[in-house]
Design a protein around this motif. Sequence first.
Motif, PDB file in Angstrom:
ATOM      1  N   THR A  35       4.000   1.893 -12.905  1.00 14.91           N
ATOM      2  CA  THR A  35       2.898   1.528 -12.011  1.00 14.91           C
ATOM      3  C   THR A  35       3.336   1.633 -10.555  1.00 14.91           C
ATOM      4  O   THR A  35       2.625   2.206  -9.716  1.00 14.91           O
ATOM      5  N   GLU A  36       4.503   1.118 -10.264  1.00 14.28           N
ATOM      6  CA  GLU A  36       5.020   1.166  -8.893  1.00 14.28           C
ATOM      7  C   GLU A  36       5.240   2.613  -8.447  1.00 14.28           C
ATOM      8  O   GLU A  36       4.896   2.985  -7.326  1.00 14.28           O
ATOM      9  N   GLY A  38       3.703   5.270  -9.580  1.00 13.67           N
ATOM     10  CA  GLY A  38       2.386   5.889  -9.409  1.00 13.67           C
ATOM     11  C   GLY A  38       1.737   5.516  -8.093  1.00 13.67           C
ATOM     12  O   GLY A  38       1.156   6.371  -7.404  1.00 13.67           O
ATOM     13  N   GLU A  39       1.848   4.244  -7.726  1.00 19.63           N
ATOM     14  CA  GLU A  39       1.281   3.792  -6.455  1.00 19.63           C
ATOM     15  C   GLU A  39       1.996   4.443  -5.273  1.00 19.63           C
ATOM     16  O   GLU A  39       1.362   4.844  -4.294  1.00 19.63           O
ATOM     17  N   TYR A  40       3.319   4.563  -5.377  1.00 16.97           N
ATOM     18  CA  TYR A  40       4.087   5.209  -4.311  1.00 16.97           C
ATOM     19  C   TYR A  40       3.684   6.673  -4.169  1.00 16.97           C
ATOM     20  O   TYR A  40       3.517   7.170  -3.050  1.00 16.97           O
ATOM     21  N   THR A  41       3.507   7.351  -5.297  1.00 17.70           N
ATOM     22  CA  THR A  41       3.104   8.759  -5.261  1.00 17.70           C
ATOM     23  C   THR A  41       1.749   8.911  -4.589  1.00 17.70           C
ATOM     24  O   THR A  41       1.551   9.792  -3.743  1.00 17.70           O
ATOM     25  N   LYS A  42       0.825   8.038  -4.953  1.00 17.90           N
ATOM     26  CA  LYS A  42      -0.519   8.089  -4.355  1.00 17.90           C
ATOM     27  C   LYS A  42      -0.451   7.869  -2.843  1.00 17.90           C
ATOM     28  O   LYS A  42      -1.063   8.619  -2.071  1.00 17.90           O
ATOM     29  N   LYS A  43       0.334   6.874  -2.414  1.00 16.97           N
ATOM     30  CA  LYS A  43       0.467   6.600  -0.979  1.00 16.97           C
ATOM     31  C   LYS A  43       1.125   7.771  -0.255  1.00 16.97           C
ATOM     32  O   LYS A  43       0.739   8.117   0.862  1.00 16.97           O
ATOM     33  N   GLU A  82      10.699   1.877  -1.182  1.00 19.74           N
ATOM     34  CA  GLU A  82      10.308   2.078  -2.575  1.00 19.74           C
ATOM     35  C   GLU A  82      11.528   2.153  -3.486  1.00 19.74           C
ATOM     36  O   GLU A  82      11.520   1.606  -4.588  1.00 19.74           O
TER      37      GLU A  82
END
Length: 109
Positions: A35-36, A38-43, A82
């Motif tokens: 989850t972390e 994925g969120e980093y990739t999106k940001k 991250e």
Amino acid sequence: MTQTYEDFSKYGKEFADSGLKSFASLSKGAQAIATEAGEYTKKSIEAGSAAAEKLLSAKSLEKAIEIQSDFARQSYEAFVTEATKIGDLYAELAKDAYKPFESMVAKAK
């Protein structure tokens, strides 16, 4: 003989229970890490897109270099942050996965 079998059975059950608890911790930790990430990739993608838009609207070479430098600095800082978060999640995962076996290790000593 009966006592030995009962002890063996008890330790086998305890080991199996500990294994299941450890597996649950591993699953939960892996999900948190995914989850972390994925969120980093999106940001990161959003930040890259915003930087590309700014670069396309730059009126001078100096402004483009400034935009690129700011983007590189922010990207590096976000990566280090991250990496630290994910490193902490891995450390917590290992600790949580080992926790069910602590009592067995203590008894063995």
